[in-house]
Structure formats: C-alpha cells, structure tokens
Scaffold this motif. Sequence first.
Motif, mmCIF file in Angstrom:
data_model
loop_
_atom_site.group_PDB
_atom_site.id
_atom_site.type_symbol
_atom_site.label_atom_id
_atom_site.label_comp_id
_atom_site.label_asym_id
_atom_site.label_seq_id
_atom_site.Cartn_x
_atom_site.Cartn_y
_atom_site.Cartn_z
ATOM 1 N N GLY A 8 0.823 -1.197 0.000
ATOM 2 C CA GLY A 8 0.000 0.000 0.000
ATOM 3 C C GLY A 8 0.860 1.250 0.000
ATOM 4 N N VAL A 9 0.475 2.224 -0.804
ATOM 5 C CA VAL A 9 1.222 3.472 -0.952
ATOM 6 C C VAL A 9 0.287 4.627 -0.614
ATOM 7 C CG1 VAL A 9 2.593 4.894 -2.509
ATOM 8 C CG2 VAL A 9 2.563 2.407 -2.807
ATOM 9 N N THR A 10 0.639 5.416 0.386
ATOM 10 C CA THR A 10 -0.234 6.529 0.760
ATOM 11 C C THR A 10 -0.130 7.647 -0.279
ATOM 12 O OG1 THR A 10 1.438 7.598 2.172
ATOM 13 C CG2 THR A 10 -0.026 5.979 3.207
ATOM 14 N N LEU A 11 -1.258 8.256 -0.555
ATOM 15 C CA LEU A 11 -1.353 9.306 -1.565
ATOM 16 C C LEU A 11 -1.244 10.695 -0.944
ATOM 17 C CD1 LEU A 11 -4.381 7.809 -3.504
ATOM 18 C CD2 LEU A 11 -2.026 7.932 -4.348
ATOM 19 N N ASP A 12 -0.943 11.670 -1.768
ATOM 20 C CA ASP A 12 -1.074 13.061 -1.352
ATOM 21 C C ASP A 12 -2.453 13.543 -1.786
ATOM 22 O OD1 ASP A 12 -0.383 15.402 -0.146
ATOM 23 O OD2 ASP A 12 1.009 16.062 -1.690
ATOM 24 N N ALA A 13 -2.917 14.617 -1.191
ATOM 25 C CA ALA A 13 -4.240 15.150 -1.505
ATOM 26 C C ALA A 13 -4.183 16.665 -1.549
ATOM 27 C CB ALA A 13 -5.261 14.705 -0.465
ATOM 28 N N GLU A 14 -4.959 17.239 -2.445
ATOM 29 C CA GLU A 14 -5.035 18.694 -2.566
ATOM 30 C C GLU A 14 -6.496 19.111 -2.678
ATOM 31 O OE1 GLU A 14 -2.830 20.942 -2.262
ATOM 32 O OE2 GLU A 14 -0.966 19.776 -2.339
ATOM 33 N N PRO A 16 -9.491 21.821 -4.121
ATOM 34 C CA PRO A 16 -9.747 22.304 -5.481
ATOM 35 C C PRO A 16 -8.833 23.462 -5.868
ATOM 36 C CG PRO A 16 -11.806 21.933 -4.326
ATOM 37 C CD PRO A 16 -10.717 21.768 -3.314
ATOM 38 N N GLY A 17 -8.505 23.508 -7.138
ATOM 39 C CA GLY A 17 -7.643 24.563 -7.655
ATOM 40 C C GLY A 17 -6.437 23.969 -8.338
ATOM 41 N N GLY A 18 -5.910 24.666 -9.324
ATOM 42 C CA GLY A 18 -4.737 24.174 -10.033
ATOM 43 C C GLY A 18 -5.098 23.026 -10.951
ATOM 44 N N TYR A 19 -4.762 21.815 -10.537
ATOM 45 C CA TYR A 19 -4.958 20.653 -11.395
ATOM 46 C C TYR A 19 -6.433 20.372 -11.649
ATOM 47 C CZ TYR A 19 -4.857 15.754 -12.866
ATOM 48 O OH TYR A 19 -5.039 14.582 -13.535
ATOM 49 N N SER A 20 -7.277 20.558 -10.641
ATOM 50 C CA SER A 20 -8.676 20.166 -10.755
ATOM 51 C C SER A 20 -9.569 21.137 -9.995
ATOM 52 C CB SER A 20 -8.876 18.746 -10.201
ATOM 53 O OG SER A 20 -10.239 18.405 -10.158
ATOM 54 N N LYS A 21 -10.808 21.264 -10.463
ATOM 55 C CA LYS A 21 -11.798 22.085 -9.761
ATOM 56 C C LYS A 21 -12.402 21.340 -8.576
ATOM 57 C CE LYS A 21 -13.017 24.763 -13.863
ATOM 58 N NZ LYS A 21 -14.087 25.162 -14.819
ATOM 59 N N LEU A 22 -12.057 20.066 -8.423
ATOM 60 C CA LEU A 22 -12.542 19.251 -7.322
ATOM 61 C C LEU A 22 -11.353 18.736 -6.511
ATOM 62 C CD1 LEU A 22 -15.204 17.172 -9.298
ATOM 63 C CD2 LEU A 22 -15.645 19.074 -7.730
ATOM 64 N N PRO A 23 -11.571 18.320 -5.267
ATOM 65 C CA PRO A 23 -10.459 17.736 -4.494
ATOM 66 C C PRO A 23 -9.865 16.541 -5.231
ATOM 67 C CG PRO A 23 -12.363 18.146 -3.088
ATOM 68 C CD PRO A 23 -12.826 18.349 -4.497
ATOM 69 N N TRP A 24 -8.549 16.359 -5.089
ATOM 70 C CA TRP A 24 -7.906 15.308 -5.872
ATOM 71 C C TRP A 24 -6.760 14.667 -5.115
ATOM 72 C CZ3 TRP A 24 -2.815 16.697 -7.335
ATOM 73 C CH2 TRP A 24 -2.511 18.068 -7.250
ATOM 74 N N TYR A 25 -6.482 13.410 -5.491
ATOM 75 C CA TYR A 25 -5.315 12.674 -5.022
ATOM 76 C C TYR A 25 -4.260 12.696 -6.119
ATOM 77 C CZ TYR A 25 -8.154 10.459 -1.324
ATOM 78 O OH TYR A 25 -8.940 10.200 -0.239
#
Length: 238
Positions: A8-14, A16-25
């Motif tokens: 298992g590899v933990t993801l980063d999260a951001e 909304p803004g920049g890459y996507s208008k919605l929250p993203w991993y």
Amino acid sequence: MRTRPIIGVTLDAEEPGGYSKLPWYALRKNYFSSLAEAGALPMALPHQTELAEAYLDTLDGLLITGGAFDVDPSLYGGGPAHPTVTLKAGRTDFELAVTRGALARNLPVLGICGGQQLLAVALGGTLIQHIPDTVAEALEHEQPNPRDQPGHEIAIAANTLLASIVGKTRMAVNSAHHQAVATPGEGAVVNAVAPDGVVEGVEHAGYRFALGVQWHPEYAVDPADPLIFQAFVQACRG
C-alpha cells in the motif's frame, strides 16, 4: 500464490484549484515504479480512515510517502505550531491509523521524507518543527537544486538495518524538508545523520521491518537507493 507482494502506498491530496476544480489525489510516478521494479505490486491508498484495517487485511507492506505538509504538533506534544507549519489533517489521520495498524500486525513499513517523520511519531517520537530556527548552522535541507541531484551526504550508523541494506557508511542524498525527527521514539534508533546533526533516518528493531529515511530514494540519487526498495519488498514477501 501471488508472486508480487502487495504494498500500500499513501497518496497526497489537494483541495480544489490548479490541477482540478474538485479535491484530488496525486503522487509522483517514481514511488510506484521503484516498488514495481523491486518486485512489488503497488496499491494506492485513498484517505479513508475507517477503511484502514480493511486495507491492511489486503496488504503485505506499507509505504508512507512524503509531501509538502507537516504532522500536527499536537500529535507529539510539540506545543504551538510554528508559522511555517502546513497541515493536511485528513491525510495525517489516515496515515497514522494505517501505520499504527501495520505496526500492530508487524507488517513491513517504509517511511520516506515526511513519511519517515510520520513513522517516528507513530513510534512515539517527536519532531523539530522548523530546522532553521532550531539547528545552529544548519544545512539547506530544502535544497535549491533539482530533486534528482544530491543535496548533501549522510553518515550511516553501524549495526543498523539501514547499514546492512546499503552496505556502506556514507550516501549522497537529496533533501526536501524543513522539519526533522527530534527523538525517534521508545525502542527506535537514529540510523543516519546529516553533517549538521539533523536526523536522516530512523528504524525499530522490534518489528519485522520498520525503516524511515528523510530523503527520497525513489529518485536513485545514490547507487544504494534502489537497495532500500529491494530490501523492503523482500521483507514484504514474508
């Protein structure tokens, strides 16, 4: 019987803004490719804290990744947060839950950069909130040159798991952090330091494989970096 251990590899999260208008991993590809090249089957782990134990039922090992954020000082008795501290509460909550769960099951755990700091906290350790304010004549641990180039060397402690993996006493490493481990936690030891004394790695011999490194071995800045992934994947084979 599967031939590749599932890690298992933990993801980063951001937000909304920049890459996507919605929250993203998101996560850099070289975390996954380094594991795959070492013989593992990497699996991304979304931040569903309530699913941490269900994830662990499936996994043979856990990789805690880094990111441009910090562990909440309240989680290790660090006092008020330094002005430079950036939090990602949902990510930290999940990573602590899944790391503590992995340790309880004695699953192999590898922490990288911020993941090393998270592992230290999970083991009961503490952190330096901002190196320039704490370490006299500190190196530039947020190196100005690209991450695929070395920032400084480290000295590796003898008779440690890290020393047995890399087979040498010094390595060149990249450096992308403003915090560091202050104390590694009861039973844990420091396995590497920078020339200014900043902790560069921790480990705990009471577990099958519990290793944290402050640098990013997925960039393979030093020829010994891939050996870390190989040893981790081998441990995950049981």
